[in-house]
Every structure is written in structure tokens, then in C-alpha cells.
Design an enzyme around this catalytic site. Structure first.
Site, PDB file in Angstrom:
ATOM      1  CB  CYS A  65     -28.368 -11.380 -20.805  1.00 36.69           C
ATOM      2  SG  CYS A  65     -30.148 -11.437 -21.105  1.00 36.69           S
ATOM      3  CG  HIS A 105     -28.088  -6.587 -21.704  1.00 35.79           C
ATOM      4  ND1 HIS A 105     -27.492  -6.122 -20.560  1.00 35.79           N
ATOM      5  CD2 HIS A 105     -28.521  -7.850 -21.420  1.00 35.79           C
ATOM      6  CE1 HIS A 105     -27.560  -7.039 -19.610  1.00 35.79           C
ATOM      7  NE2 HIS A 105     -28.180  -8.106 -20.104  1.00 35.79           N
TER       8      HIS A 105
END
Length: 244
Positions: free
Chosen positions: A220, A204
């Protein structure tokens, strides 16, 4: 009767003259002055974010005005500079982490995303021994992981619902996270998100681009907004992602 009407007509004339002068004063509107505080790194991000962003009570910052760029090409190429006297200094990203084409002789097939968490690089493997390389932020100590997954979903300006375990962990540090944050400029997931398998991990964007190149996340894979938009447009749901 004449004596009574004269003051009324006189007053009306004075009011009419005053209104005319007021209209003349604003016949040319003064120029709109835009705040020069446009130097924060995250001004180079897509605009038109949906929803209303609600900040954490512990992280409310003074409101600033930022220029938003609507198209991906503008996002990648535009540079916004503020006057030196108002410039807000931020750590600069090492140029090695900017996107570039590199030679690749690894085992992954063309079209595969390969992430090297030791060097903090993401490779989109191409043909003829080439790959497109991006700098990324990866899991901080204690949050490292490896594995192979497929991209199962893609989202534009994703919203954020922190896992309960994260909310509890951060609260113990005195940092209180919202249970929900709408997609937008202040959202830590940034402009795009690629969801990996059935995990809670994503590739992301970020609202902290200066962290790229470090071990900074809760697992992440973090990219600059410009870069995750570029990657988003190059891959599809079903793409294989290998994390080492």
C-alpha cells in the site's frame, strides 16, 4: 419524652451542618487536569473516529490521552507541545517529504496521481507544468509493484480486515493481527483510504507518520494523516493512479 426527643433533634442539626459544609467544599469544582503527554506525532489527526478500536494482543500499549482535532484545517496547521520533562521523543519526518508545489514535466495529464516508489513521492499533477507533491511510504523489499489503476472507492476512517495471507505471514513472525479492526486512531489505515482498482492496495493514512519516506508497507501507499486528508479532498472516484 422531652429527654428522648432532644438527642434526635440534636443529631439532625449536626447532620444538616455537615451537609452544608460538604456543599460549601465543592461549591467550586476543582479544575480538570489534562494529561500533558500530548507529544506523540499522531496527535495531529482527525477525531471522532467511529467504532471501537480493538488492539492486537501482542501490541497493547499503555493508554494515553490525546487531543483530537475535528476539522481538516486544524489538522493541517495545529501544533501541540508537551512540557519538556514529559516529552516522548519520536523520529521526525524529513522536511523533504512534507507537501509542496513542484515543477512537473512528465507525461501524465492534469488530475492524474503519479507515484514514484523509488523516491517515495506521490504527485497530484496539476496544470501549467505544476504538481502537488507528498512524501509517502511504499512497499518494502518483496512487496514492490507497479501498474495503472483507477480510484474505485473512498473511505473516511476506514476499517481494516487484513488478508488471510498477511495474518498467516505475520503470525509466523510471532505477531498476531486481528481479523477486523474498526476505523480509528489506532487503525493502521489512518484517517482516509483511496482504493485502487480491484486490488487490495490502497493509498491511505497511517498511525506511524515517522515511517513516511521509507520502504515500509506490504504494497500500500502510506501517507501522513494530514496529507491523505488533503489528497482525499482533491480527487474523486475515477481518478487515474500510476505507480512506477
Amino acid at each position: 419524652m422531652k429527654t428522648f426527643l432532644f438527642p434526635l433533634f440534636g443529631a439532625a442539626a449536626v447532620l444538616a451542618a455537615g451537609a452544608a459544609n460538604a456543599n460549601d467544599r465543592y461549591a467550586e469544582r476543582p479544575p480538570v487536569v489534562v494529561s500533558p503527554d500530548l507529544s506523540a506525532p499522531w496527535v495531529l489527526q482527525l477525531g471522532h473516529a467511529p467504532g471501537i478500536v480493538r488492539q492486537s494482543r501482542q501490541e497493547v500499549q499503555p493508554q494515553r490521552r490525546y487531543r483530537r482535532l475535528a476539522e481538516p484545517d486544524q489538522l493541517r496547521t495545529a501544533a501541540v507541545q508537551a512540557p519538556a520533562k514529559r516529552m516522548v521523543m519520536r523520529p521526525q519526518i524529513d522536511p523533504i517529504y512534507l507537501p509542496q508545489e513542484v515543477a512537473y514535466d512528465g507525461p501524465q495529464k492534469p488530475g492524474t496521481i503519479f507515484i514514484d516508489t523509488r523516491e517515495n513521492f506521490l504527485y497530484l499533477v496539476g496544470k501549467n507544468g505544476k504538481a502537488r507533491r507528498y512524501g509517502v511510504g511504499t512497499g518494502k523489499p518483496g512487496f514492490e509493484w507497479s501498474g495503472t489503476h483507477k480510484i474505485t472507492n473512498k473511505r473516511v476512517w476506514p476499517d481494516w480486515r487484513p488478508p488471510a495471507v498477511m495474518i498467516k505471514r505475520e503470525a509466523a513472525k510471532g505477531r498476531y493481527l486481528p481479523t477486523y479492526l474498526a476505523g480509528g486512531m489506532e487503525n493502521p489505515l489512518g484517517a482516509r483510504a483511496l482504493y485502487l482498482g480491484s486490488t487490495e492496495y490502497r493509498i491511505h493514512g497511517t498511525n506511524q507518520p515517522w515511517t513516511i519516506g521509507g520502504a515500509v508497507s506490504s504494497g500500500c501507499i502510506r501517507m501522513r494523516n494530514e496529507d491523505v486528508v488533503d489528497l482525499y479532498e482533491r480527487v474523486n472516484v475515477g481518478t487515474t493512479v500510476v505507480v512506477l
